[in-house]
Design a protein around this motif. Structure first.
Motif, PDB file in Angstrom:
ATOM      1  N   GLY A   1      42.052  47.232  46.105  1.00  0.00           N
ATOM      2  CA  GLY A   1      43.117  46.409  45.534  1.00  0.00           C
ATOM      3  C   GLY A   1      43.363  45.156  46.351  1.00  0.00           C
ATOM      4  N   LEU A   2      43.386  45.295  47.682  1.00  0.00           N
ATOM      5  CA  LEU A   2      43.580  44.128  48.539  1.00  0.00           C
ATOM      6  C   LEU A   2      42.395  43.167  48.425  1.00  0.00           C
ATOM      7  N   ALA A   3      41.200  43.726  48.243  1.00  0.00           N
ATOM      8  CA  ALA A   3      40.013  42.885  48.072  1.00  0.00           C
ATOM      9  C   ALA A   3      40.071  42.126  46.743  1.00  0.00           C
TER      10      ALA A   3
ATOM     11  N   ALA B   1      33.996  29.892  47.594  1.00  0.00           N
ATOM     12  CA  ALA B   1      32.800  30.713  47.326  1.00  0.00           C
ATOM     13  C   ALA B   1      32.672  31.834  48.354  1.00  0.00           C
ATOM     14  N   GLY B   2      32.891  31.516  49.640  1.00  0.00           N
ATOM     15  CA  GLY B   2      32.815  32.535  50.673  1.00  0.00           C
ATOM     16  C   GLY B   2      33.886  33.591  50.517  1.00  0.00           C
ATOM     17  N   THR B   3      35.084  33.159  50.125  1.00  0.00           N
ATOM     18  CA  THR B   3      36.186  34.099  49.922  1.00  0.00           C
ATOM     19  C   THR B   3      35.863  35.094  48.817  1.00  0.00           C
ATOM     20  N   VAL B   4      35.374  34.598  47.702  1.00  0.00           N
ATOM     21  CA  VAL B   4      35.042  35.466  46.566  1.00  0.00           C
ATOM     22  C   VAL B   4      33.898  36.408  46.927  1.00  0.00           C
ATOM     23  N   ALA B   5      32.862  35.877  47.589  1.00  0.00           N
ATOM     24  CA  ALA B   5      31.699  36.706  47.927  1.00  0.00           C
ATOM     25  C   ALA B   5      32.087  37.848  48.866  1.00  0.00           C
ATOM     26  N   LEU B   6      32.878  37.544  49.900  1.00  0.00           N
ATOM     27  CA  LEU B   6      33.300  38.580  50.834  1.00  0.00           C
ATOM     28  C   LEU B   6      34.190  39.616  50.154  1.00  0.00           C
ATOM     29  N   ALA B   7      35.127  39.149  49.326  1.00  0.00           N
ATOM     30  CA  ALA B   7      36.050  40.072  48.657  1.00  0.00           C
ATOM     31  C   ALA B   7      35.319  40.992  47.689  1.00  0.00           C
ATOM     32  N   ARG B   8      34.314  40.488  47.022  1.00  0.00           N
ATOM     33  CA  ARG B   8      33.562  41.330  46.078  1.00  0.00           C
ATOM     34  C   ARG B   8      32.801  42.433  46.788  1.00  0.00           C
ATOM     35  N   ARG B   9      32.368  42.175  48.019  1.00  0.00           N
ATOM     36  CA  ARG B   9      31.625  43.196  48.770  1.00  0.00           C
ATOM     37  C   ARG B   9      32.523  44.352  49.184  1.00  0.00           C
ATOM     38  N   ALA B  10      33.839  44.176  49.091  1.00  0.00           N
ATOM     39  CA  ALA B  10      34.779  45.229  49.496  1.00  0.00           C
ATOM     40  C   ALA B  10      35.402  45.922  48.294  1.00  0.00           C
ATOM     41  N   GLN B  11      34.707  45.924  47.154  1.00  0.00           N
ATOM     42  CA  GLN B  11      35.284  46.532  45.958  1.00  0.00           C
ATOM     43  C   GLN B  11      34.399  47.598  45.322  1.00  0.00           C
ATOM     44  N   SER B  12      33.505  48.183  46.107  1.00  0.00           N
ATOM     45  CA  SER B  12      32.658  49.238  45.541  1.00  0.00           C
ATOM     46  C   SER B  12      33.499  50.477  45.240  1.00  0.00           C
TER      47      SER B  12
END
Length: 417
Positions: free
Chosen positions: A254-256, A234-245
């Motif tokens: 792409g890396l996010a 859950a933490g991985t997905v939440a952090l990665a989504r914040r880096a995709q604006s």
């Protein structure tokens, strides 16, 4: 009823609904029939690896995996940063004004307003060359050896920036941020997650001070890597989504997206995982992502990060045969000198073959890699080495497995003195 006790009956229900006998099921999974029978009766607990494979084969959409996976703390709220707190690795805004001065004097380098005032000054390009050399050295050197040097270089360049004219301060701060980000990665490889998060946060702060608003978003991707290895989907997905604006550069997005896919794979969410991989593939293949500024953000040794991550995710989704095919293909494209990267994906490749029932082939792959591990010890790679040891324990009758066990144990043994 606990989730552990619910797993067996639920597995049996899904198997029967699929019209499979226990014998057919055990053959399909490459698992011992007696072991599966005990799991279904609740006499043995299921490992995450077994749950993952059952989930994929029976199309349970992650439900079986959730019954054996312990929920983790969501680090997406930023609690990890506050937990790390001020510590020895940070250079910070106040420290930038004093860090590095003594070390520079010791090296006989002249500080002052002229240090970075000219584009012809060789000092900053020299540090830039050192960054490339240290990054390359990181592929064949123990992280604990490199860390003191990287920490000193980060503080040194931040100190140069503090004493430079305003027009020259930004490039020094940006280079210091890249040193800090790489220092964080080496700290993670050394097994110090707190230091990894601290240096990653420092990299974002230095980048912002240097006028780069984007590296802070890449810091989220790096933090997501820490949570991924901690098993926090859950933490991985939440952090990665914040880096995709949408305003972020394609390579960071792409890396996010790639990291988000790995988070989804941890819990068997195949639909969202494959969707994120498609997004990562499209973004990382764009001209903007391939022709971005140097030094390259993220891995510089994997020619197609999305393809390699696809193989990684397929294993976590319980599809080891498909994972092995992709990882075999992509592994051949890794440069020979990139020992750390070859170890990382090589052990994942060995793990996929072992999970497919190809124990001897898995041992052959791992045997070639174990010899380089003392030169490039890695806390993150060791997580897959441990998984490989567990996977191979199902094949105790194999001579190749018995022969490999002592070498596996030596790599996983805690260091002394």
């Amino acid at each position: 009823m606990s989730t552990t006790l619910r797993f067996g009956p639920e597995l049996r229900r899904l198997r029967v609904e699929a019209g499979l006998t226990l014998t057919e099921f055990s053959v399909a999974l490459n698992y011992d029939k007696g072991h599966l029978s005990k799991v279904e009766r609740g006499e043995r607990s299921a490992s995450p690896e077994l749950a993952r494979r059952c989930d994929a084969f029976l199309g349970a959409d992650g439900e079986l995996q959730r019954l054996v996976t312990r929920p983790e703390t969501d680090l997406g709220s930023g609690t990890a940063e506050s937990a790390a707190g001020p510590s020895r690795w940070l250079v910070g805004r106040r420290a930038v004004l004093s860090a590095g001065t003594g070390a520079l004097i010791d090296l006989g380098l002249k500080l002052g307003s002229q240090a970075l005032s000219s584009t012809d000054d060789p000092l900053l390009p020299s540090f830039r060359m050192q960054f490339d050399q240290l990054r390359k050295l990181g592929q064949s050197t123990a992280p604990k050896v490199l860390l003191p040097m990287l920490e000193a270089q980060t503080r040194m360049i931040a100190g140069l920036a503090a004493d430079a004219r305003s027009v020259s301060r930004a490039p020094a701060l940006l280079l210091a941020s890249r040193f800090a980000e790489f220092t964080g990665w080496m700290a993670q490889e050394a097994g110090d997650s707190d230091a990894a998060l601290g240096w990653t946060g420092e990299a974002a702060e230095l980048a912002r001070a240097g006028g780069d608003p984007y590296l802070g978003s890449y810091a989220l991707v790096r933090r997501a890597l820490v949570t991924m290895y901690g098993g926090d989907a859950a933490g991985t997905v939440a952090l990665a989504r914040r880096a995709q604006s949408s305003e972020l550069p394609p390579r960071i997005r792409g890396l996010a997206a790639q990291r988000e896919a790995q988070g989804h794979a941890l819990v068997g969410n195949e639909v969202d995982c494959l969707r994120s991989l498609d997004r990562a593939r499209e973004l990382l293949a764009s001209d903007d992502a391939r022709n971005g500024a140097e030094p390259v953000i993220g891995t510089s040794h994997v020619s197609d990060p999305a393809a390699m991550s696809t193989g990684w995710c397929l294993h976590d989704l319980g599809r080891p045969k498909a994972a092995a095919e992709v990882l075999d293909r992509e592994y051949r494209r890794l440069p020979p000198h990139a020992l750390r990267t070859r170890a990382r994906y090589g052990f994942r490749r060995s793990l996929a073959h072992a999970a497919s029932g190809e124990a001897e082939h898995a041992c052959a792959i791992a045997g070639d890699l174990l010899g380089v591990m003392p030169a490039v010890p890695s806390a993150t790679v060791n997580s897959d080495v441990r998984r490989l040891a567990r996977e191979l324990s199902r094949f105790r009758s194999s001579r190749a497995v018995r022969d490999l066990q002592p070498a596996l144990a030596r790599v996983l043994a805690p260091a002394h003195g």
